[in-house]
Scaffold this motif. Structure first.
Motif, PDB file in Angstrom:
ATOM      1  N   ASN A   5      46.554  27.868  38.325  1.00 56.93           N
ATOM      2  CA  ASN A   5      44.937  28.284  38.404  1.00 56.93           C
ATOM      3  C   ASN A   5      44.617  28.962  37.011  1.00 56.93           C
ATOM      4  N   TYR A   6      44.514  28.199  35.959  1.00 56.53           N
ATOM      5  CA  TYR A   6      44.129  28.784  34.781  1.00 56.53           C
ATOM      6  C   TYR A   6      42.642  29.425  34.756  1.00 56.53           C
ATOM      7  N   GLN A   7      41.651  28.892  35.508  1.00 56.22           N
ATOM      8  CA  GLN A   7      40.422  29.267  35.500  1.00 56.22           C
ATOM      9  C   GLN A   7      40.319  30.788  36.049  1.00 56.22           C
ATOM     10  N   GLN A   8      41.178  30.860  37.135  1.00 58.41           N
ATOM     11  CA  GLN A   8      41.227  32.324  37.766  1.00 58.41           C
ATOM     12  C   GLN A   8      42.075  33.427  36.783  1.00 58.41           C
ATOM     13  N   PHE A  10      42.130  33.099  33.510  1.00 56.09           N
ATOM     14  CA  PHE A  10      41.095  33.567  32.317  1.00 56.09           C
ATOM     15  C   PHE A  10      40.310  34.399  32.883  1.00 56.09           C
ATOM     16  N   LYS A  11      39.470  34.257  33.982  1.00 51.63           N
ATOM     17  CA  LYS A  11      38.746  35.313  34.507  1.00 51.63           C
ATOM     18  C   LYS A  11      39.267  36.549  34.658  1.00 51.63           C
ATOM     19  N   ASN A  12      40.562  36.738  35.221  1.00 53.44           N
ATOM     20  CA  ASN A  12      41.151  37.949  35.545  1.00 53.44           C
ATOM     21  C   ASN A  12      41.372  38.631  33.998  1.00 53.44           C
ATOM     22  N   ASP A  14      39.715  38.010  31.261  1.00 52.53           N
ATOM     23  CA  ASP A  14      38.542  38.436  30.460  1.00 52.53           C
ATOM     24  C   ASP A  14      38.242  39.897  31.258  1.00 52.53           C
ATOM     25  N   PHE A  15      38.174  40.036  32.431  1.00 51.97           N
ATOM     26  CA  PHE A  15      38.092  41.311  33.337  1.00 51.97           C
ATOM     27  C   PHE A  15      39.013  42.244  32.555  1.00 51.97           C
ATOM     28  N   GLU A  16      40.259  42.162  32.542  1.00 48.24           N
ATOM     29  CA  GLU A  16      41.114  43.343  32.002  1.00 48.24           C
ATOM     30  C   GLU A  16      40.727  43.547  30.790  1.00 48.24           C
ATOM     31  N   ASN A  34      46.025  32.692  26.405  1.00 46.56           N
ATOM     32  CA  ASN A  34      45.252  31.565  25.829  1.00 46.56           C
ATOM     33  C   ASN A  34      46.171  30.702  24.717  1.00 46.56           C
ATOM     34  N   LYS A  42      40.347  31.457  20.710  1.00 43.71           N
ATOM     35  CA  LYS A  42      40.175  32.795  21.231  1.00 43.71           C
ATOM     36  C   LYS A  42      41.429  33.467  21.298  1.00 43.71           C
TER      37      LYS A  42
END
Length: 75
Positions: A5-8, A10-12, A14-16, A34, A42
């Motif tokens: 679940n790459y979308q999740q 990268f969301k995680n 970005d948050f970290e 990435n 990136k």
């Protein structure tokens, strides 16, 4: 667990990175993901942006040197 679940992922990541702006190793992990399955440009930014805080020893040993090799080989 995030399984392909790459979308999740990268969301995680970005948050970290945002939550830990001075921690090079958090940026390194995000850059590594990435480099492997995301945005290569990136990855380069994340892997190089804060490297000034690393010792010379860290720059030429694992795990730091591995993503550079992977990106160069076009993984």
């Amino acid at each position: 667990m995030i399984e392909k679940n790459y979308q999740q992922l990268f969301k995680n990541m970005d948050f970290e990175v945002a939550a830990n702006p001075d921690d090079y190793w958090v940026a390194f992990e995000a850059g590594w993901y990435n480099a492997m399955v995301g945005d290569k440009s990136k990855a380069v930014t994340l892997l190089t942006e804060k490297q000034a805080g690393l010792s010379e020893t860290d720059k030429f040993s694992m795990p730091y040197c591995s993503p550079a090799i992977e990106i160069a080989l076009g993984s």
